[in-house]
Design a protein around this motif. Structure first.
Motif, PDB file in Angstrom:
ATOM      1  N   ALA A  60       0.880  -1.174   0.000  1.00  0.00           N
ATOM      2  CA  ALA A  60       0.000   0.000   0.000  1.00  0.00           C
ATOM      3  C   ALA A  60       0.915   1.221   0.000  1.00  0.00           C
ATOM      4  CB  ALA A  60      -0.897  -0.001   1.229  1.00  0.00           C
ATOM      5  N   PRO A  61       0.960   1.987  -1.097  1.00  0.00           N
ATOM      6  CA  PRO A  61       1.901   3.110  -1.206  1.00  0.00           C
ATOM      7  C   PRO A  61       1.618   4.216  -0.188  1.00  0.00           C
ATOM      8  CG  PRO A  61       0.463   2.993  -3.135  1.00  0.00           C
ATOM      9  CD  PRO A  61       0.133   1.824  -2.274  1.00  0.00           C
ATOM     10  N   LYS A  62       2.617   5.088  -0.015  1.00  0.00           N
ATOM     11  CA  LYS A  62       2.530   6.166   0.985  1.00  0.00           C
ATOM     12  C   LYS A  62       1.291   7.023   0.787  1.00  0.00           C
ATOM     13  CE  LYS A  62       6.939   6.779   3.064  1.00  0.00           C
ATOM     14  NZ  LYS A  62       7.840   7.718   3.666  1.00  0.00           N
ATOM     15  N   HIS A  63       0.634   7.261   1.923  1.00  0.00           N
ATOM     16  CA  HIS A  63      -0.566   8.077   1.968  1.00  0.00           C
ATOM     17  C   HIS A  63      -0.688   8.629   3.386  1.00  0.00           C
ATOM     18  CE1 HIS A  63      -1.653   4.073   3.403  1.00  0.00           C
ATOM     19  NE2 HIS A  63      -2.596   4.667   4.128  1.00  0.00           N
ATOM     20  N   SER A  64      -1.645   9.525   3.599  1.00  0.00           N
ATOM     21  CA  SER A  64      -1.881  10.053   4.941  1.00  0.00           C
ATOM     22  C   SER A  64      -3.381  10.105   5.190  1.00  0.00           C
ATOM     23  CB  SER A  64      -1.258  11.442   5.098  1.00  0.00           C
ATOM     24  OG  SER A  64      -1.887  12.359   4.228  1.00  0.00           O
ATOM     25  N   PRO A  86      12.889   4.775  10.111  1.00  0.00           N
ATOM     26  CA  PRO A  86      13.182   3.388   9.715  1.00  0.00           C
ATOM     27  C   PRO A  86      11.902   2.543   9.724  1.00  0.00           C
ATOM     28  CG  PRO A  86      14.709   4.136  11.418  1.00  0.00           C
ATOM     29  CD  PRO A  86      13.652   5.187  11.289  1.00  0.00           C
ATOM     30  N   PRO A  87      11.800   1.554   8.851  1.00  0.00           N
ATOM     31  CA  PRO A  87      10.609   0.694   8.816  1.00  0.00           C
ATOM     32  C   PRO A  87      10.418  -0.051  10.135  1.00  0.00           C
ATOM     33  CG  PRO A  87      12.031   0.268   6.928  1.00  0.00           C
ATOM     34  CD  PRO A  87      12.776   1.177   7.845  1.00  0.00           C
ATOM     35  N   VAL A  88       9.155  -0.339  10.446  1.00  0.00           N
ATOM     36  CA  VAL A  88       8.784  -1.092  11.643  1.00  0.00           C
ATOM     37  C   VAL A  88       8.056  -2.343  11.171  1.00  0.00           C
ATOM     38  CG1 VAL A  88       7.381  -1.067  13.733  1.00  0.00           C
ATOM     39  CG2 VAL A  88       8.526   1.020  12.993  1.00  0.00           C
ATOM     40  N   THR A  89       8.468  -3.504  11.674  1.00  0.00           N
ATOM     41  CA  THR A  89       7.829  -4.763  11.301  1.00  0.00           C
ATOM     42  C   THR A  89       6.953  -5.241  12.446  1.00  0.00           C
ATOM     43  OG1 THR A  89       9.711  -5.336   9.884  1.00  0.00           O
ATOM     44  CG2 THR A  89       8.239  -7.130  10.534  1.00  0.00           C
ATOM     45  N   SER A 102       0.681  11.891   8.959  1.00  0.00           N
ATOM     46  CA  SER A 102       1.947  11.184   8.754  1.00  0.00           C
ATOM     47  C   SER A 102       1.866  10.342   7.475  1.00  0.00           C
ATOM     48  CB  SER A 102       2.230  10.273   9.951  1.00  0.00           C
ATOM     49  OG  SER A 102       3.394   9.522   9.748  1.00  0.00           O
ATOM     50  N   ALA A 103       2.781  10.587   6.542  1.00  0.00           N
ATOM     51  CA  ALA A 103       2.822   9.794   5.303  1.00  0.00           C
ATOM     52  C   ALA A 103       3.369   8.416   5.646  1.00  0.00           C
ATOM     53  CB  ALA A 103       3.698  10.480   4.267  1.00  0.00           C
ATOM     54  N   HIS A 104       2.628   7.383   5.287  1.00  0.00           N
ATOM     55  CA  HIS A 104       3.046   6.023   5.640  1.00  0.00           C
ATOM     56  C   HIS A 104       2.635   5.034   4.555  1.00  0.00           C
ATOM     57  CE1 HIS A 104      -1.056   6.542   7.120  1.00  0.00           C
ATOM     58  NE2 HIS A 104      -1.208   5.240   6.983  1.00  0.00           N
ATOM     59  N   SER A 105       3.349   3.909   4.545  1.00  0.00           N
ATOM     60  CA  SER A 105       3.040   2.822   3.633  1.00  0.00           C
ATOM     61  C   SER A 105       3.049   1.526   4.429  1.00  0.00           C
ATOM     62  CB  SER A 105       4.078   2.757   2.502  1.00  0.00           C
ATOM     63  OG  SER A 105       5.364   2.500   3.032  1.00  0.00           O
TER      64      SER A 105
END
Length: 141
Positions: A60-64, A86-89, A102-105
């Motif tokens: 899911a590409p970056k969105h807010s 940094p990415p969070v798993t 917050s822009a997130h994917s």
């Protein structure tokens, strides 16, 4: 003439607002199921809850969003990228708070399907999701 332009722009904004959630729902391998959408006791706010299912490798590409999101992983393993951090798993049973604007994917990094329960506290009457700008900046609240 001026009134025609105003009506045309208003119509364009309204149609864009209606199509945006549909566009996000059509991201290949990402399937949304709307569960709840209710007005809250806080004026101008609503709560929205959605189940999001990710096929293996789906992204899911970056969105807010116009408010906060709480993501709870129901199954599988998802990697979230918030802004330039940094990415969070996260695995099943983990949750993540995503601040307003917050822009997130999100990406399914596990070997099978993954699912999350997304709960939003957002401004009422605005699109639930806004694609992030090319620069990676998000639309602030």
């Amino acid at each position: 003439m001026k009134m025609t332009r105003i009506l045309a722009v208003s119509l364009l904004i309204a149609v864009n607002g209606l199509l945006l959630p549909t566009a996000q729902a059509q991201t290949p391998g990402v399937h949304r199921t709307d569960l709840v959408q209710r007005e809250l006791s806080v004026p101008g706010r609503e709560g929205v809850q959605v189940r999001v299912d990710f096929d293996p490798g789906a992204f899911a590409p970056k969105h807010s969003h116009p408010g906060e999101e709480i993501a709870y992983v129901l199954q599988g393993t998802l990697e979230y990228q918030l802004d330039d951090k940094p990415p969070v798993t996260l695995k099943a049973g983990d949750s993540l708070f995503i601040p307003a604007g917050s822009a997130h994917s999100a990406r399914n990094v596990g070997s099978g399907k993954a699912s999350e329960l997304a709960t939003y506290i957002v401004r009422k009457g605005v699109p639930l999701a806004v694609p992030a700008r090319q620069s990676g900046s998000a639309t602030a609240e």
